[in-house]
Scaffold this active site. Sequence first.
Site, mmCIF file in Angstrom:
data_model
loop_
_atom_site.group_PDB
_atom_site.id
_atom_site.type_symbol
_atom_site.label_atom_id
_atom_site.label_comp_id
_atom_site.label_asym_id
_atom_site.label_seq_id
_atom_site.Cartn_x
_atom_site.Cartn_y
_atom_site.Cartn_z
ATOM 1 N N ASP A 483 0.835 -1.202 0.000
ATOM 2 C CA ASP A 483 0.000 0.000 0.000
ATOM 3 C C ASP A 483 0.867 1.248 0.000
ATOM 4 O OD1 ASP A 483 0.914 -0.640 2.582
ATOM 5 O OD2 ASP A 483 -0.626 0.575 3.522
ATOM 6 N N ARG A 487 6.097 4.043 5.780
ATOM 7 C CA ARG A 487 5.755 4.074 7.198
ATOM 8 C C ARG A 487 5.798 2.662 7.788
ATOM 9 N NH1 ARG A 487 -0.241 5.912 5.616
ATOM 10 N NH2 ARG A 487 -1.280 3.896 5.439
ATOM 11 N N ASP A 488 5.309 2.534 9.014
ATOM 12 C CA ASP A 488 5.364 1.252 9.725
ATOM 13 C C ASP A 488 4.224 0.345 9.270
ATOM 14 O OD1 ASP A 488 3.349 2.799 10.740
ATOM 15 O OD2 ASP A 488 3.798 2.410 12.853
ATOM 16 N N GLU A 489 4.135 0.109 7.979
ATOM 17 C CA GLU A 489 3.050 -0.699 7.423
ATOM 18 C C GLU A 489 3.597 -1.500 6.243
ATOM 19 O OE1 GLU A 489 -1.642 -0.083 6.172
ATOM 20 O OE2 GLU A 489 -0.436 1.589 6.884
ATOM 21 N N ASP A 496 -6.099 -2.311 -2.585
ATOM 22 C CA ASP A 496 -5.283 -1.402 -3.382
ATOM 23 C C ASP A 496 -4.905 -2.034 -4.717
ATOM 24 O OD1 ASP A 496 -5.095 -0.822 -0.500
ATOM 25 O OD2 ASP A 496 -3.775 0.816 -1.106
ATOM 26 N N GLU A 763 -1.958 9.040 -0.820
ATOM 27 C CA GLU A 763 -2.977 8.171 -0.233
ATOM 28 C C GLU A 763 -4.308 8.898 -0.108
ATOM 29 O OE1 GLU A 763 -3.567 5.272 3.647
ATOM 30 O OE2 GLU A 763 -2.144 6.941 3.766
#
Length: 977
Positions: A483, A487-489, A496, A763
Site C-alpha cells: 500500500d 511508514r510502519d506498514e 489497493d 494516499e
Amino acid sequence: MPQPISDAAAVSVSTLWAEGRGRPDFLATGIPSLSWQVTTDAPGWLQASADIEVRRGSGPASAGNGDVESFTVEGRESQHVAWQATPLRAYDTAEVRVRVHGEDGSTSEFSDWAALRTGPLSADDWVAPFIAVDGPTDADLAQSSNLERGTVRFRTEFTPRDDVTSAVLSATAHGLYEFTLSGSVVGDEVLTPGWTAYDDRLTFQSYDVTDRLAAGEAVVLGATVAEGWYRERFGFDGNFATFYPGPIALSAQLVITYEDGTIERIVTDDRWQGTAAGPVVSAGIYPGEAFDARLDDDALLAVGTEFPKPASTHELSPEQADPARLVPSFAPPVRRIQNVPAQRIFNSPSGKTLVDFGQNLVGWLELTVDAPAGHEVTLRHAEVLEDGELGIRPLRFAKATDTFTGDGRGERTWSPRFTFHGFRYAEITNWPGELRLEDISAVVVHNDMVRTGYLETSNPLLDQLHSNVLWGMRGNFLSLPTDCPQRDERLGWTGDIQVFTPTASYLYDTSGFLGSWLRDLEAEQRKATGVVPFVVPSPLPMPPMAAAAWGDAATLVPDALFERFADRAALAAQYESMTRWVDVVDALAGENHLWAGGFQFGDWLDPSAPPENPAKAKTDPDIVATAYFYRSAARTAEAARVLGHSADANRYGELADGIRGAFLREYVTPSGRMMSDAHTAYAIAIGFELIIEPRALAAAGARLAELVRSHGYRIGTGFVGTPLICDALVRGGQSDVAFRLLLEEGCPSWLYPITMGATTIWERWDSMLPDGSINPGEMTSFNHYALGAVADWMQRSIGGIAPGAPGYAVVKIAPVLGGGLTRAHASLETGFGIVDVSWMLEGTSFSLVAVVPPNSSARVTLPGTVSADAIEVGSGRHEFTVDVSALVSVAAPQPLTMQTPLSEIVGDTEARDGLEALFAELGYFIGLGWTANGNWKTGSPLGKSLIMMPPHNVARVEQYLTTLNAARGIYSSAPVK
C-alpha cells in the site's frame, strides 16, 4: 486481404521467451510455456502454424546431449504455448527455437536458440537444512525495544577438485540473505528471498557461479542474513510483534558438476561456522540499517580463518524448517534499478542539512564518504517537508534511519542492503567535511519487471499525473504489491492492488509479479476457509473478515491478468481461489443476493470522510458490497467458460444474473436514481454494467454528470469509485464531464497534488493541505498508487489502446476527444509486439496513425462514431483522418448574467475562481460552500442563489460579471441582471 509474399526472409521470429518476461534466469518449472513475437512488413500477417524444436542440454539431469524434440502448433497461438516436449528436470539445460508459417504462405527461418535452465524445482530437490545462530528470543524482544536488530553471518570453505562444468548455488532464508564467494557478492538480486506467505510458500533463488570456481583453488562461501520481513514487528498504533516463528536462518546448496560427470553438493549444515558479529550491527525494514565499517573484516572471508567465538550454529526444528514450503521464485527479481543524483543540498530553518532528490522514490542512499574511525553519519528519510523541516510524522513508528560509522581507512562507497525507505528528502547529520552533490545519490529498488506501456499527451499536467502513477507503482512493487513504502506498514493490502491491476498491467508486464503474489493470496485464503485477508501475506493477529473490493482481489486480479496477458494456465491456477471467494460471499448474502450488513471498507477515503474515519463515505457500503458480489460472480463465470468448466459457467452466470436483478430492485429507483445519490454509487452501477438498459444508462450518466458539476468538478470518490468514474461518465454519454473532472486542479482532484509539487500519487486527496501542512489524520502517505487507477482510463481513452480480446490478440483502438487535448501518443508492447497509436487534432481535422503487430488485429473506432462502426484492420501501419467538427465546434461565448445557471459558471474556471475570490473578500461563506455542498446545479440561476447576501454585495457580483464580460469582449443588450 493481405497479399502473399514469397520471400521467407521477410518474416522472422524476433523474440522468444519461456514463461514470463523478466523472470529469473533459472526456470521455476520443467514445463515452461513459450511465447514469441514475429517481425514482418507484410500487412495483415497471421500465423498459420509454428514449428518448435527443443534441444536437450548436457546438465546433470539432462535426458541427453544434443537430442532434439520437435512439435508443431497449428493456428495463431503464439502466447503461452504449452510445453509439449519432455519435461525438464532439476538442474537441467535445454535450448528452444521456433519457426513460423504464415497464412499467406510465408515461412520464417528458425529463430536463434534460446537457452533454458533449471535449478532445484521443488522441495524434493532440496537437501540443505536450515542453520541458525543463537540470538535474542521473542521474549527478549518483547521486553525491550532497544535490542539491536543484528545480522548473522555464515561461512564455509571448499576446494573444487577438478575442472568445473557447472556450479549452481541455490539459497533461501528466514530473513534476507546476501551471498558472497571469496568476498564478492553473488548475483545482482537484493532483498532476497522477499516476502511470501512463509508458512506455506518460501521461495528460493538460484545463481550460476561456474565462472567463480577453479580447480584446486580454495573458496570461501559466505552469507549475511538479516531479519527482513521474517522477523519484522507488525501491527498498528505502537502494538507491534513478530509473527513468524523461530530465529533468522539460512538454507543453501551448491551443486557442482565436474568434467568427468561427477556431482558434488555443498549444503548448509553443522560444519558451517556462524556468528552474530559483523559490520551490519542492526537492520530492519522499518527502523533502517546501522553499519560499522570498523567491523568489516575482510580477513574473515579469507581461507583458513574462523568467525569469532563463541558462536552456536544449529539446525532448526523440523516444524520451523519444513522443506515442503520451498518453491523456486518465478517473479522478476528485486534489483537496483536506477541511480538518481541529488538535486540540491540546503539547510532547514533549524539548521539541519537536507538533500532533495527531486523525485519521491523507494530504495536507499548511496554514499561516497571518507570518515574517521568511529565517526557516525546519520541518514533520515522522508517524502515531504513541513515548515521547511523533514516531514516525519507520516512515518508513524518507522524510524527510517540509517547510520554509517567510518573506519578511518580512506574513502569508500556504501549503501544499505537489508532495508528500504520511501523518500524524496534526506537529512544528513554529522557528515565529515562539506557534503557535495556528487557524494550522495539515491538508488531506486523494485522488482525488475519489463516496462511495456507509455503515454504522452499535449497537456503537461496529465503527463506529470501519468509519471506520478508510474513512480507510485515502482515504489510499491517491491517483493509484493504494498500500500505504501515508507511508514510502519508496507503491507500487501488486497483492495489497493485490486483496483490498480489494470493500470499496472499496462505500464509493466506484471504477470509474474502478481502471479506469484496470487499464490500467496490463495495460501492465506485457504487457511481462512475461503475468506481473503485484508493483507497478503497476512501477519496480523486478528482473524480475517470478508470485505468487498478487498476480498475481490481473489477474482478480479486474475481476471485482469488474463485480460492483459491471456495466460490460461495462470488463470487455471487461481480458479479455485476465485470460486471459493464467490461461494463465501454467496453464503453471506443469502437467498436475496444482497450482501448487506457487517463490516465493510466501502468507498474507502471518500474525500468527504473525516480524517479520523476514512470509511465514512457517501455511498452506502451495502451498494458497494453487492456490486462487487455481482462483478466477481460474473467474472468467475467467464473464467469458467474460458477454462471449459461449463457447469460452473452456467452456475455462476445465473448467480450473477440474480445478483444484478436484486441490485436493481433494491438500489435503483424506477426513474434511475441510486438509493445513495452519490458519485461512487452511479460509477459502480454503470462501470460494473449493472445498469445497461439504454434509457436507464443515459439517465444514470446524466445524474452522475450533474453530481460532478454540482460539486465543482472536484473528486467525490474514494478507492472504489475512482477507477470507475471516468469510464462511467463516458458510457453514460458524458465524456466532456469526464475530461473536465480529470483536469480540475482544485482540492480534491487528481491534479491538485501536482500543483503542490507531488511526484507520486498520494494516499489521501489532501495528504498535504493547501497551506503546505500535512493532513492531520494518522494515516497519511505520499506514495499510494490506488487513487492513480484513473491512469487505466487515460491509457485506454486518451491513448486509445485497450484489449479487444485477451492478451491483445485483438486491440481496441478508440481514442476519446476532450479536455482541450490536441494530441496523444501511446505505445504498448503486448505479447505480439508493439502497438503504437498517435493522434492529432488540428482544427476540426482528426488524424490517427496506428501500428498493429503481426499475428494480431485491431478494431478502430474513430471519434464521432460508435463501436458498431469499428474498422477492422490487420497488422501493419494504418492512417485515418476524419472531420470532427460536430465534436469540437465551440458555440460563441455568451455573456454571464445573474440568470446564468451555476452549472455553467462552474464549468468556466476563470469565472468560478473569480466569484469565489470575491466571495472570500466579501465574507460570503455560503457561496464558498457551494463546492463542498454540491450547489453548482443546473436549475440554480446565480442571482437566485445569493441567499442572505446584502444588496450592496449583490451589486458587487453584478459589477464583477460586467467587468469579466467586457474583458472578454462579450457584450449584451440585456442588463447583467
